[in-house]
Write an enzyme that holds these catalytic residues in place. Sequence first.
Site, PDB file in Angstrom:
ATOM      1  N   LYS A  52       3.931   6.737   5.710  1.00 37.00           N
ATOM      2  CA  LYS A  52       2.520   7.024   5.437  1.00 37.00           C
ATOM      3  C   LYS A  52       1.686   6.788   6.706  1.00 37.00           C
ATOM      4  O   LYS A  52       0.805   7.579   7.037  1.00 37.00           O
ATOM      5  CB  LYS A  52       2.021   6.160   4.266  1.00 37.00           C
ATOM      6  CG  LYS A  52       2.585   6.631   2.933  1.00 37.00           C
ATOM      7  CD  LYS A  52       2.367   5.659   1.774  1.00 37.00           C
ATOM      8  CE  LYS A  52       3.155   6.161   0.550  1.00 37.00           C
ATOM      9  NZ  LYS A  52       3.059   5.295  -0.628  1.00 37.00           N
ATOM     10  N   GLN A  96       0.897  -0.418  -1.936  1.00 39.63           N
ATOM     11  CA  GLN A  96       2.262   0.045  -2.190  1.00 39.63           C
ATOM     12  C   GLN A  96       2.868  -0.704  -3.368  1.00 39.63           C
ATOM     13  O   GLN A  96       2.792  -1.938  -3.439  1.00 39.63           O
ATOM     14  CB  GLN A  96       3.114  -0.143  -0.912  1.00 39.63           C
ATOM     15  CG  GLN A  96       4.497   0.461  -0.978  1.00 39.63           C
ATOM     16  CD  GLN A  96       4.494   1.984  -1.103  1.00 39.63           C
ATOM     17  OE1 GLN A  96       3.585   2.662  -0.644  1.00 39.63           O
ATOM     18  NE2 GLN A  96       5.522   2.516  -1.722  1.00 39.63           N
ATOM     19  N   ASP A 119      -4.246   7.335  -4.341  1.00 36.92           N
ATOM     20  CA  ASP A 119      -3.002   7.484  -5.106  1.00 36.92           C
ATOM     21  C   ASP A 119      -3.257   8.166  -6.446  1.00 36.92           C
ATOM     22  O   ASP A 119      -2.316   8.650  -7.083  1.00 36.92           O
ATOM     23  CB  ASP A 119      -2.393   6.106  -5.394  1.00 36.92           C
ATOM     24  CG  ASP A 119      -1.235   5.749  -4.471  1.00 36.92           C
ATOM     25  OD1 ASP A 119      -0.536   6.671  -4.031  1.00 36.92           O
ATOM     26  OD2 ASP A 119      -1.044   4.540  -4.231  1.00 36.92           O
TER      27      ASP A 119
HETATM   28  N1  GUN Z   1       5.698   3.231  -4.884  1.00 36.20           N
HETATM   29  C1  GUN Z   1       6.497   4.305  -5.118  1.00 36.20           C
HETATM   30  N2  GUN Z   1       5.774   5.440  -5.043  1.00 36.20           N
HETATM   31  C2  GUN Z   1       4.504   5.073  -4.779  1.00 36.20           C
HETATM   32  C3  GUN Z   1       3.301   5.817  -4.578  1.00 36.20           C
HETATM   33  O1  GUN Z   1       3.248   7.043  -4.655  1.00 36.20           O
HETATM   34  N3  GUN Z   1       2.210   5.073  -4.296  1.00 36.20           N
HETATM   35  C4  GUN Z   1       2.230   3.724  -4.228  1.00 36.20           C
HETATM   36  N4  GUN Z   1       1.090   3.090  -3.970  1.00 36.20           N
HETATM   37  N5  GUN Z   1       3.323   3.020  -4.403  1.00 36.20           N
HETATM   38  C5  GUN Z   1       4.449   3.697  -4.673  1.00 36.20           C
END
Ligand code: GUN
Length: 283
Positions: A52, A96, A119
């Site tokens: 990211k 996350q 998200d």
């Molecule tokens: N953990 C697994 N996939 C995601 C996601 O798309 N966003 C976040 N914040 N955590 C995750």
Amino acid sequence: MAEIIDGKKISAQIKEEVKEEAAKLKKDGITVTLAVIQVGQDPASSVYVGNKKKACEYVGFRSLAYELPQETSQEELLNLIGDLNGRADVNGILVQLPLPGHISEEKVIQAISPDKDVDGFHVQNAGRLTVGMEGFVSCTPAGIIELLKRTGIGICGKECVVIGRSNIVGKPMAALLLRENGTVTVCHSRTKNLAEITARADILVAALGKPKFVTAKYVKEGAVVIDVGIHRGENNKLCGDVDFDSVAEKASYITPVPGGVGPMTIAMLMVNCLQSAKMGKKG
Ligand code: GUN
């Protein structure tokens, strides 16, 4: 033999588009900024967070990394989110998941300002999607819609079957397919006669989290098959929820793992951050 939907290529196109828009915003003095918070050092999470950050750098966003120790208290995390919510220079906040067991994911997600919830997990954004209002949409299902559209696959009037009902993928996926006028069925672990239902699908989305579960018997001849799963299989090779080799013989289109849905998730995160910055500009 199915045509492969190249998520790597399509996500690269989207990132180029975002990069151009980000450069325009920069001329107006706005640097799109995403705050990424990780608690603890789960290795998979570290990879995702790293990707990211790299994507932000690539498209010309600023990323603020908060790597907090495993013992961080819920209160400390909520305080940090509160600070970031109040900062005019921060457009997106991403925590996350998963979080350590002593922290409530629900409380944390709901603490993020819905206007910075890139998200799309906040209940306000989930609700907006359900009733058809504009808002942030969860990145993986949003990316799947882009994959279909940019491959020229129509959704209107199609039989769409989603396997999996998570808040992050299955439920928003169903809402998005419905918004595109698909006829949508959601299957899950308690569904009876699963293969009978999935074999009706023109578009089948597998998001159940079981390696190579979806074999040819679950798939109609000529169906479009989208694989959301990612697992480390035999000899350390990545595989999805779909048994690629047998299903590719029957489907018309299929997403590979890796290189299908995965890269789209990050591309759509960039799209959401851009959207947030543009919303902020409008006040
Ligand atoms: N953990 C697994 N996939 C995601 C996601 O798309 N966003 C976040 N914040 N955590 C995750």
